[in-house]
Write a protein that holds these residues in place. Structure first.
Motif, PDB file in Angstrom:
ATOM      1  N   HIS A 239      71.562 -16.925 -27.604  1.00 48.69           N
ATOM      2  CA  HIS A 239      70.424 -17.774 -27.225  1.00 48.69           C
ATOM      3  C   HIS A 239      69.593 -18.155 -28.442  1.00 48.69           C
ATOM      4  O   HIS A 239      69.242 -17.292 -29.244  1.00 48.69           O
ATOM      5  N   ALA A 240      69.251 -19.431 -28.540  1.00 51.46           N
ATOM      6  CA  ALA A 240      68.311 -19.880 -29.564  1.00 51.46           C
ATOM      7  C   ALA A 240      67.232 -20.700 -28.871  1.00 51.46           C
ATOM      8  O   ALA A 240      67.449 -21.228 -27.780  1.00 51.46           O
ATOM      9  N   ALA A 241      66.056 -20.786 -29.502  1.00 53.66           N
ATOM     10  CA  ALA A 241      64.959 -21.553 -28.912  1.00 53.66           C
ATOM     11  C   ALA A 241      65.184 -23.050 -29.109  1.00 53.66           C
ATOM     12  O   ALA A 241      64.715 -23.869 -28.334  1.00 53.66           O
ATOM     13  N   GLU A 242      65.921 -23.400 -30.167  1.00 51.58           N
ATOM     14  CA  GLU A 242      66.283 -24.800 -30.429  1.00 51.58           C
ATOM     15  C   GLU A 242      67.790 -24.850 -30.587  1.00 51.58           C
ATOM     16  O   GLU A 242      68.346 -24.172 -31.448  1.00 51.58           O
ATOM     17  N   PHE A 243      68.460 -25.600 -29.728  1.00 52.43           N
ATOM     18  CA  PHE A 243      69.915 -25.707 -29.823  1.00 52.43           C
ATOM     19  C   PHE A 243      70.326 -27.121 -29.426  1.00 52.43           C
ATOM     20  O   PHE A 243      69.540 -27.873 -28.860  1.00 52.43           O
ATOM     21  N   TRP A 244      71.553 -27.472 -29.749  1.00 51.50           N
ATOM     22  CA  TRP A 244      72.036 -28.828 -29.446  1.00 51.50           C
ATOM     23  C   TRP A 244      72.918 -28.793 -28.209  1.00 51.50           C
ATOM     24  O   TRP A 244      73.675 -27.846 -28.012  1.00 51.50           O
ATOM     25  N   MET A 245      72.782 -29.803 -27.381  1.00 54.78           N
ATOM     26  CA  MET A 245      73.581 -29.848 -26.171  1.00 54.78           C
ATOM     27  C   MET A 245      74.285 -31.214 -26.059  1.00 54.78           C
ATOM     28  O   MET A 245      73.696 -32.244 -26.381  1.00 54.78           O
ATOM     29  N   VAL A 246      75.533 -31.169 -25.603  1.00 60.69           N
ATOM     30  CA  VAL A 246      76.315 -32.371 -25.329  1.00 60.69           C
ATOM     31  C   VAL A 246      76.299 -32.548 -23.823  1.00 60.69           C
ATOM     32  O   VAL A 246      76.756 -31.670 -23.097  1.00 60.69           O
ATOM     33  N   GLU A 247      75.755 -33.660 -23.324  1.00 56.82           N
ATOM     34  CA  GLU A 247      75.616 -33.830 -21.880  1.00 56.82           C
ATOM     35  C   GLU A 247      76.186 -35.167 -21.396  1.00 56.82           C
ATOM     36  O   GLU A 247      75.497 -36.186 -21.433  1.00 56.82           O
ATOM     37  N   PRO A 248      77.437 -35.147 -20.923  1.00 55.62           N
ATOM     38  CA  PRO A 248      77.980 -36.343 -20.296  1.00 55.62           C
ATOM     39  C   PRO A 248      77.520 -36.444 -18.845  1.00 55.62           C
ATOM     40  O   PRO A 248      77.200 -35.427 -18.213  1.00 55.62           O
ATOM     41  N   GLU A 249      77.469 -37.658 -18.335  1.00 57.14           N
ATOM     42  CA  GLU A 249      77.127 -37.879 -16.936  1.00 57.14           C
ATOM     43  C   GLU A 249      78.006 -39.028 -16.451  1.00 57.14           C
ATOM     44  O   GLU A 249      78.055 -40.081 -17.090  1.00 57.14           O
ATOM     45  N   MET A 250      78.739 -38.796 -15.351  1.00 56.50           N
ATOM     46  CA  MET A 250      79.741 -39.774 -14.910  1.00 56.50           C
ATOM     47  C   MET A 250      79.456 -40.255 -13.492  1.00 56.50           C
ATOM     48  O   MET A 250      79.376 -39.449 -12.561  1.00 56.50           O
ATOM     49  N   ALA A 251      79.327 -41.579 -13.348  1.00 55.11           N
ATOM     50  CA  ALA A 251      79.120 -42.160 -12.020  1.00 55.11           C
ATOM     51  C   ALA A 251      80.446 -42.189 -11.272  1.00 55.11           C
ATOM     52  O   ALA A 251      81.513 -42.238 -11.890  1.00 55.11           O
ATOM     53  N   PHE A 252      80.389 -42.170  -9.969  1.00 55.27           N
ATOM     54  CA  PHE A 252      81.597 -42.182  -9.116  1.00 55.27           C
ATOM     55  C   PHE A 252      82.539 -41.038  -9.494  1.00 55.27           C
ATOM     56  O   PHE A 252      83.746 -41.223  -9.651  1.00 55.27           O
ATOM     57  N   CYS A 253      81.972 -39.861  -9.685  1.00 58.16           N
ATOM     58  CA  CYS A 253      82.779 -38.714 -10.116  1.00 58.16           C
ATOM     59  C   CYS A 253      82.336 -37.480  -9.344  1.00 58.16           C
ATOM     60  O   CYS A 253      81.144 -37.204  -9.237  1.00 58.16           O
ATOM     61  N   GLU A 254      83.304 -36.762  -8.797  1.00 58.17           N
ATOM     62  CA  GLU A 254      82.994 -35.546  -8.044  1.00 58.17           C
ATOM     63  C   GLU A 254      83.289 -34.314  -8.890  1.00 58.17           C
ATOM     64  O   GLU A 254      83.711 -34.435 -10.042  1.00 58.17           O
ATOM     65  N   LEU A 255      83.101 -33.145  -8.292  1.00 64.56           N
ATOM     66  CA  LEU A 255      83.166 -31.921  -9.093  1.00 64.56           C
ATOM     67  C   LEU A 255      84.498 -31.734  -9.819  1.00 64.56           C
ATOM     68  O   LEU A 255      84.527 -31.319 -10.977  1.00 64.56           O
ATOM     69  N   SER A 256      85.616 -32.062  -9.153  1.00 64.99           N
ATOM     70  CA  SER A 256      86.900 -31.793  -9.806  1.00 64.99           C
ATOM     71  C   SER A 256      87.109 -32.706 -11.023  1.00 64.99           C
ATOM     72  O   SER A 256      87.627 -32.275 -12.059  1.00 64.99           O
ATOM     73  N   GLY A 257      86.653 -33.951 -10.936  1.00 61.05           N
ATOM     74  CA  GLY A 257      86.729 -34.852 -12.091  1.00 61.05           C
ATOM     75  C   GLY A 257      85.842 -34.355 -13.228  1.00 61.05           C
ATOM     76  O   GLY A 257      86.184 -34.472 -14.413  1.00 61.05           O
ATOM     77  N   ASN A 258      84.712 -33.777 -12.860  1.00 59.40           N
ATOM     78  CA  ASN A 258      83.789 -33.205 -13.837  1.00 59.40           C
ATOM     79  C   ASN A 258      84.455 -32.047 -14.578  1.00 59.40           C
ATOM     80  O   ASN A 258      84.382 -31.946 -15.813  1.00 59.40           O
ATOM     81  N   MET A 259      85.152 -31.193 -13.826  1.00 50.80           N
ATOM     82  CA  MET A 259      85.826 -30.049 -14.444  1.00 50.80           C
ATOM     83  C   MET A 259      86.958 -30.526 -15.349  1.00 50.80           C
ATOM     84  O   MET A 259      87.167 -29.981 -16.426  1.00 50.80           O
ATOM     85  N   ASP A 260      87.685 -31.560 -14.913  1.00 46.42           N
ATOM     86  CA  ASP A 260      88.765 -32.105 -15.753  1.00 46.42           C
ATOM     87  C   ASP A 260      88.208 -32.588 -17.093  1.00 46.42           C
ATOM     88  O   ASP A 260      88.780 -32.339 -18.151  1.00 46.42           O
ATOM     89  N   ASN A 261      87.069 -33.293 -17.025  1.00 47.06           N
ATOM     90  CA  ASN A 261      86.499 -33.829 -18.259  1.00 47.06           C
ATOM     91  C   ASN A 261      86.028 -32.702 -19.176  1.00 47.06           C
ATOM     92  O   ASN A 261      86.243 -32.746 -20.393  1.00 47.06           O
ATOM     93  N   ALA A 262      85.401 -31.679 -18.600  1.00 42.41           N
ATOM     94  CA  ALA A 262      84.903 -30.554 -19.402  1.00 42.41           C
ATOM     95  C   ALA A 262      86.065 -29.832 -20.088  1.00 42.41           C
ATOM     96  O   ALA A 262      86.000 -29.500 -21.277  1.00 42.41           O
ATOM     97  N   GLU A 263      87.135 -29.613 -19.342  1.00 42.36           N
ATOM     98  CA  GLU A 263      88.300 -28.937 -19.927  1.00 42.36           C
ATOM     99  C   GLU A 263      88.895 -29.779 -21.058  1.00 42.36           C
ATOM    100  O   GLU A 263      89.225 -29.260 -22.130  1.00 42.36           O
ATOM    101  N   ALA A 264      88.981 -31.085 -20.823  1.00 44.48           N
ATOM    102  CA  ALA A 264      89.550 -31.969 -21.854  1.00 44.48           C
ATOM    103  C   ALA A 264      88.681 -31.975 -23.108  1.00 44.48           C
ATOM    104  O   ALA A 264      89.190 -32.001 -24.233  1.00 44.48           O
ATOM    105  N   LEU A 265      87.358 -31.931 -22.939  1.00 45.99           N
ATOM    106  CA  LEU A 265      86.467 -31.936 -24.111  1.00 45.99           C
ATOM    107  C   LEU A 265      86.667 -30.668 -24.947  1.00 45.99           C
ATOM    108  O   LEU A 265      86.820 -30.744 -26.169  1.00 45.99           O
TER     109      LEU A 265
END
Ligand code: 4AD
Ligand code: MG
Length: 462
Positions: A239-265
């Motif tokens: 844990h750090a008080a200042e850290f960097w985050m990568v946050e994608p957001e996908m329209a027309f996408c459900e949980l399984s598509g979200n998991m596919d994208n996270a795994e691919a990244l």
């Protein structure tokens, strides 16, 4: 004739014999024989040093015998095959220009230093082999993040750093104010907020998600990648008080598509590092974590395991492991639970989905069972949670109910609710902790050592 300056990395990648070159950098070591001095020069462009041979009879090499570790120099000379052991190339110096001689007090004399000591001299530690390599890898990973999303047509959005809302609802906000401390104490809360810079309470963002969602519902697939801040008073190694985050957001996408994208990244980032940072990674393979090549290979080549939270709880209950924290349906998974699943049970990354609604933020979509939400975490060996995400609650009435349930004031989030009033669609996203990703790739076990200048409770030096 002036000679164009070269980086050592470039010279070693495409060397040409009898080329005259100029390098600029810092002396790592000097050895002397009767008639020559041998310098190892590093310029930060790669792990390898360039060996420089300085003939004491060469007028341009005057003063070479005074050069100390840490001194700054420019060297001009001929690049040639090195007959010696340990390096393929060397420079026969014609001219050595000294920028500065480092005195003996230079703390990085040639010996091994502990990570703890190097944290206390974070202003100098990027000059060591290990930290130079870590920060070059960090830079490559940042590039690979942008490449991953751009290649799939995602739009990069710069979400605000100063915000008036709390995305995670966990209250770990750093307040931002321009009121002089004296004024602050004289005023009650409401008038202090009203007289403050923005006319209301402001803080540093804990996540760019809510704003990213608004853009996803306009531009389709978007991502934000920037610094985030949490006033969590937890002094842990992840844990750090200042850290960097990568946050994608996908329209027309459900949980399984979200998991596919996270795994691919995650797979893409590890592959990119293996392909482009081989020399730097080798240092971590040899001196930091001997099991790292196997872990990275598994991440790239094997599909991530996927189990529901309920299945995870069953596995943990059945295991013979003694955990520090109790586990039962409704309790959050702790680091030792996560590490058991990734390290001992699955031997690789695992994605856990459908968590109980009571332990997750308001924006996650409530599943048909009414008990769980469409959340997902990616858990990896050595670290635990590296990604947290979900399908978002796209139904206005449910979202309002969840906000009430978690004690949020819906009037403060009118703009967020509007996105569910006008053209709401199923959409999903996640946040990858960028430092945890650098830890995963390098095997570095403390987040303080993958941040150029770490901000943790009680620590704001440099
Ligand atoms: O799970 P978190 O809290 O999720 C969110 O913030 C969502 N709004 C993301 C989204 O859906 N867009 O944080 C996401 C990741 C964690 O999995 C972890 O890797 C990292 O951010 N993280 C931290 N990294 C370092 N120091 C901290 N204090 C961190 N808190 C979270
Ligand atoms: Mg989380």
């Amino acid at each position: 004739m002036t000679i164009k300056r070269s980086k050592i990395r470039r010279l070693l990648q495409s060397p040409e014999t009898s080329q005259r070159v100029c390098i600029k950098g810092w002396v790592r070591t000097r050895r002397d024989s009767k008639t020559f001095s041998f310098l190892e020069i590093n310029d930060g462009s790669c792990l390898a040093n360039m060996q420089v041979i300085a003939d004491h009879a060469e007028p341009g090499c005057d003063g070479v015998a005074e050069l100390t570790t840490g001194s700054a120099v420019a060297v001009t000379g001929a690049l040639r095959h090195s007959p010696g052991k340990g390096q393929k190339w060397e420079i026969l110096a014609e001219q050595i220009t000294v920028y500065q001689i480092a005195p003996e007090t230079y703390p990085l004399q040639k010996k091994r230093h502990s990570d703890e000591f190097l944290r206390s001299i974070a202003h100098l530690r990027p000059r060591t082999n290990k930290y130079g390599a870590a920060f070059r890898i960090r830079s490559e990973l940042a590039y690979a993040v942008h490449r991953f999303f751009r290649d799939q047509g995602f739009i990069y959005v710069h979400t605000p750093i100063i915000t008036g809302s709390d995305c995670e609802g966990a209250g770990e906000l750093f307040r931002v104010t321009s009121l002089p401390p004296g004024d602050f104490r004289k005023l009650d809360d409401v008038s202090a907020d009203r007289q403050d810079f923005f006319g209301k309470k402001a803080s540093l963002t804990v996540s760019g998600q809510l704003e990213a969602e608004l853009f996803a519902l306009a531009l389709g697939d978007v991502y934000t990648f920037g610094p985030t801040f949490r006033a969590e008073n937890s002094n842990t190694r992840r844990h750090a008080a200042e850290f960097w985050m990568v946050e994608p957001e996908m329209a027309f996408c459900e949980l399984s598509g979200n998991m596919d994208n996270a795994e691919a990244l995650v797979k893409h980032l590890v592959s990119h590092a293996l392909e482009n940072c081989a020399e730097d990674l080798d240092l971590f393979f040899r001196f930091v974590d001997k099991s790292l090549p196997g872990i990275l290979e598994t991440i790239v080549s094997r599909p991530f395991a996927r189990i529901s939270y309920a299945e995870a709880v069953d596995l943990l209950k059945q295991s013979k492991n003694r955990f520090e924290h109790e586990i039962a349906f409704g309790y959050d998974l702790q680091t030792d639970h996560e590490r058991f699943l990734a390290e001992q049970y699955f031997g690789g990354p695992v994605m856990v989905y459908d968590y109980p609604r009571g332990i997750k933020p308001f924006y996650m979509r409530v599943n048909d069972d009414g008990q769980t939400v469409a959340a997902m975490d990616v858990i990896v060996p050595g670290i635990g949670e590296i990604i947290g995400g979900s399908q978002r609650e796209d139904r206005l009435d449910m979202l309002e109910a969840r906000m009430a349930e978690t004690g949020l004031d819906t009037s403060e989030y009118w703009w967020y609710l509007d996105s569910r009033r006008y053209g709401s669609v199923p959409h999903s996203g996640y946040g990858l902790g960028f430092e945890r990703m650098v830890m995963l790739v390098t095997g570095i076990s403390n987040i303080r050592d993958v941040l150029p200048f770490a901000r943790t409770p009680g620590n704001i030096d440099f």
